[in-house]
Design a protein around this motif. Structure first.
Motif, short mmCIF file in Angstrom:
data_model
loop_
_atom_site.label_atom_id
_atom_site.label_comp_id
_atom_site.label_asym_id
_atom_site.label_seq_id
_atom_site.Cartn_x
_atom_site.Cartn_y
_atom_site.Cartn_z
N VAL A 1 39.60 38.14 33.80
CA VAL A 1 39.67 36.73 32.75
C VAL A 1 41.40 36.34 33.09
CG1 VAL A 1 39.51 35.91 30.74
CG2 VAL A 1 37.47 36.76 31.02
N GLU A 2 42.47 37.07 32.33
CA GLU A 2 43.21 36.60 32.34
C GLU A 2 43.91 36.11 34.27
OE1 GLU A 2 44.09 40.34 30.05
OE2 GLU A 2 45.56 40.65 31.24
N GLU A 3 42.70 36.96 35.17
CA GLU A 3 44.02 36.95 36.08
C GLU A 3 43.14 35.48 37.00
OE1 GLU A 3 46.47 37.90 38.40
OE2 GLU A 3 47.01 39.63 36.53
N GLY A 4 42.47 34.65 36.15
CA GLY A 4 41.70 33.58 36.53
C GLY A 4 40.82 33.89 37.71
N VAL A 5 40.24 35.02 37.57
CA VAL A 5 38.58 35.35 39.63
C VAL A 5 37.38 34.73 39.17
CG1 VAL A 5 37.11 37.71 39.94
CG2 VAL A 5 39.62 37.77 39.25
N LYS A 6 37.50 34.51 39.77
CA LYS A 6 36.47 33.14 40.06
C LYS A 6 34.97 34.11 39.93
CE LYS A 6 39.15 29.42 40.78
NZ LYS A 6 40.31 29.85 40.63
N LYS B 1 45.22 36.86 45.97
CA LYS B 1 45.39 35.90 45.72
C LYS B 1 46.84 35.25 46.56
CE LYS B 1 45.29 35.04 41.13
NZ LYS B 1 45.43 35.31 39.63
N ALA B 2 47.52 36.85 47.32
CA ALA B 2 48.52 35.88 47.99
C ALA B 2 48.49 35.68 49.22
CB ALA B 2 50.12 37.21 48.11
N LEU B 3 46.80 36.18 49.82
CA LEU B 3 46.51 36.20 50.96
C LEU B 3 45.32 34.92 51.33
CD1 LEU B 3 46.33 40.32 51.68
CD2 LEU B 3 48.02 38.99 52.36
N THR B 4 45.01 34.75 50.30
CA THR B 4 44.25 33.83 50.63
C THR B 4 44.29 32.57 49.03
OG1 THR B 4 41.81 32.82 50.73
CG2 THR B 4 42.02 34.55 49.79
N SER B 5 44.32 31.44 49.72
CA SER B 5 43.95 30.05 48.20
C SER B 5 42.56 30.47 47.79
CB SER B 5 44.59 28.84 49.00
OG SER B 5 44.00 28.10 49.95
N LYS B 6 41.43 30.97 49.21
CA LYS B 6 39.96 30.38 49.10
C LYS B 6 39.17 30.82 47.61
CE LYS B 6 39.11 28.71 53.46
NZ LYS B 6 39.06 28.92 54.64
N PRO B 7 38.00 31.02 46.71
CA PRO B 7 37.75 32.21 46.38
C PRO B 7 37.82 33.61 46.49
CG PRO B 7 36.40 29.76 46.10
CD PRO B 7 36.99 30.08 47.75
N PHE B 8 37.17 34.40 45.55
CA PHE B 8 37.64 35.85 46.13
C PHE B 8 37.04 36.36 44.55
CE2 PHE B 8 42.10 36.14 45.12
CZ PHE B 8 41.43 37.25 43.60
N GLY B 9 36.00 37.75 44.69
CA GLY B 9 35.49 38.30 43.48
C GLY B 9 36.28 39.93 43.47
N GLY C 1 47.24 44.81 40.86
CA GLY C 1 47.64 44.39 41.73
C GLY C 1 46.89 43.74 43.09
N MET C 2 45.85 44.64 42.97
CA MET C 2 44.56 44.22 44.11
C MET C 2 44.42 42.71 44.05
SD MET C 2 42.41 47.37 45.82
CE MET C 2 41.21 47.43 43.89
N ILE C 3 43.92 42.34 43.49
CA ILE C 3 43.46 40.97 42.57
C ILE C 3 44.95 40.22 43.05
CG2 ILE C 3 43.35 38.34 41.39
CD1 ILE C 3 42.04 41.55 39.67
N ALA D 1 41.02 38.92 53.59
CA ALA D 1 40.40 38.41 55.36
C ALA D 1 38.53 37.91 55.30
CB ALA D 1 40.16 39.52 56.41
N VAL D 2 37.81 38.00 54.20
CA VAL D 2 36.64 37.58 54.41
C VAL D 2 36.53 36.49 53.86
CG1 VAL D 2 34.23 38.27 53.53
CG2 VAL D 2 35.31 39.47 54.84
N SER D 3 37.22 35.96 52.81
CA SER D 3 37.10 34.40 52.07
C SER D 3 37.91 33.42 52.54
CB SER D 3 38.05 34.70 50.99
OG SER D 3 37.63 34.80 49.96
N GLU D 4 39.04 34.27 53.93
CA GLU D 4 39.27 33.21 54.56
C GLU D 4 38.69 33.13 55.65
OE1 GLU D 4 43.24 32.22 55.38
OE2 GLU D 4 42.58 32.34 53.49
#
Ligand SMILES: Cc1cc2nc3c(=O)[nH]c(=O)nc-3n(C[C@H](O)[C@H](O)[C@H](O)COP(=O)(O)O)c2cc1C
Length: 318
Positions: free
Chosen positions: A86-91, A60-68, A54-56, A32-35
Motif C-alpha cells: 500500500v505504501e509503495e503504491g503497488v498496483k 519502479k526504476a526499471l519500468t513505468s508500466k504496472p507490475f505486481g 527494495g525489489m519494488i 522486463a515482462v511489464s515493459e
C-alpha cells in the motif's frame, strides 16, 4: 491484438501475467515482462519486508508500466508486506497459500487490484465473495506448489462459478495453450515455467538448461502424502524425497530433508541437493530468450491459432 477484461482491469497491453515465482521473480524479470506489455510480478515468497521493498523500488526504476507483487500468505512477513505494498503504491497483488481476506479492506481503499491464486471452485467462490478483482486458476500441471485438478478441467468450472475474470495458469508456454485457455473462458493466462528460461531470470544457468532440455515426463510431484504437493524436475534429490516418503511422508520429515533445496537449485544449480521446481510444460520450452520474446511469442502465436484454428487443423464444420 488480443484485448480482454484482464487487459482492461490492469491497464496492460497483453493478457499475460508472469507468475510470482519465489527467488526467480525479481525486479529485473518483473520489469522486463511489464515493459513487454504483460504484467510482471515480484515474488515475495519468504523474503523479509525490506528486501521486498527494495525489489519494488528497483522495478519502479526499471519500468513505468504496472507490475505486481505475489504475497505468500504463510510468510512470517506477510502482514508487513501487505502494508508496504500500500505504501509503495503497488498496483496489483496476487496471493497464494492462504486466505487474504483480512487485507482486502486496506488494499481496496488503496485501489489495488487483488488476484488470489486458487486451485478449486470452492476457493474461487470464497475469494469472489471476499472482493477479489480476478482469479488466477492454477492447474496441477504447473510448477511449484500445486492443487489436484488439471487446468483443462478446472478453468471452465471456475468460469461457470464466478463473475470476475479468470486467468488460467498451469501448462501454458505457447500460443496454442493460451488460445485454448481463452476458449475455456479465461480472460488471460499466467505463465511460470517458461519464464524460468527468460534471459532476465536470475535462475542458475544449470536450472535453465534443465528446463530447456526436459521432456514431457520429466517432472515428479512430492509431498502429496502430507497435503503439500510440489512439482519439480526429476533428479537424484527428488528420488531421495520419494524414497523417504515411502518410510515417512509427514510434513516434518520431508521439510527436514528439503529445507533450502529450492534456493540451492536457483542460486547454485546444485544437482545433488537442489529441488528444481518446474511445470509439465517444460517439455515445450526449448531455449533461453528475452522475456519480451516469450511474451510476444505466446501472444502472437495465439492470435494466429485463433484466426486459423480450423483451417490449419484441417477441421471443417458442416
Ligand atoms: C519455480 C517456480 C516457483 C514458483 N513459485 C511461486 C510462488 O512463490 N508463489 C506463487 O503464487 N506461485 C508460484 N509458482 C507458480 C507460478 O506463479 C505459476 O502460477 C505457474 O508456474 C504456472 O504454471 P506453469 O509452471 O505451467 O507455467 C511457481 C512456479 C514455479 C515453476
Amino acid at each position: 491484438m488480443i484485448k480482454t477484461k484482464l487487459t482492461q482491469l490492469l491497464g496492460i497491453q497483453y493478457p499475460i501475467i508472469q507468475g510470482g515465482m519465489a527467488w526467480i521473480a525479481n525486479a529485473k524479470l518483473a520489469a522486463a515482462v511489464s515493459e513487454a506489455g504483460g504484467l510482471g510480478l515480484i515474488g515475495a515468497a519468504n523474503a523479509p519486508a525490506d528486501v521486498v521493498r527494495g525489489m519494488i523500488r528497483e522495478a519502479k526504476a526499471l519500468t513505468s508500466k504496472p507490475f505486481g507483487v505475489n504475497i505468500m500468505l504463510m510468510s512470517p512477513y506477510a502482514d508487513e508486506i501487505a502494508a508496504l505494498c500500500v505504501e509503495e503504491g503497488v498496483k496489483v497483488i496476487t496471493t497464494g497459500a492462504g486466505n487474504p481476506g483480512k487485507y482486502f479492506p486496506a488494499w481496496k481503499e488503496a485501489g489495488i487490484k487483488v488476484i488470489p491464486v486458487v486451485p478449486s471452485v470452492a476457493l474461487a467462490r470464497r475469494m469472489e465473495r471476499a472482493g477479489a478483482d480476478a482469479l488466477v486458476v492454477e492447474g496441477t500441471e504447473a510448477g511449484g506448489h500445486i492443487g489436484e485438478i488439471t487446468t483443462m478441467c478446472l478453468v471452465p468450472q471456475v468460469v461457470d462459478a464466478v463473475q470476475i475474470p479468470v486467468v488460467a495458469a498451469g501448462g501454458i508456454a505457447d500460443g496454442r495453450g493460451f488460445a485454448a485457455a481463452l476458449m475455456l473462458g479465461a480472460q488471460g493466462c499466467q505463465v511460470g515455467t517458461a519464464f524460468i528460461c527468460a534471459e532476465e531470470s536470475p535462475a542458475h544457468e544449470e536450472y535453465k538448461k534443465l528446463v530447456a532440455q526436459a521432456k514431457d515426463t520429466d517432472t515428479v510431484v512430492t509431498g502429496r502424502a502430507n497435503g503439500h504437493p510440489v512439482r519439480s524436475l526429476k533428479n537424484r534429490f527428488t528420488k531421495k524425497i520419494v524414497e523417504l516418503e515411502k518410510e515417512d511422508g509427514s510434513f516434518e520429515a520431508v521439510e527436514n530433508l528439503t529445507v533450502g533445496s529450492y534456493r540451492k537449485a536457483v542460486q547454485e544449480g546444485n544437482m545433488q541437493e537442489g529441488t528444481f521446481m518446474s511445470g509439465q510444460i517444460a517439455g515445450l520450452v526449448k531455449e533461453v530468450r528475452p522475456a519480451k520474446e516469450i511474451v510476444e511469442f505466446i501472444v502472437g502465436d495465439a492470435q494466429d491459432v485463433l484466426k486459423n484454428a480450423l483451417s490449419k487443423g484441417g477441421i471443417t464444420i458442416e
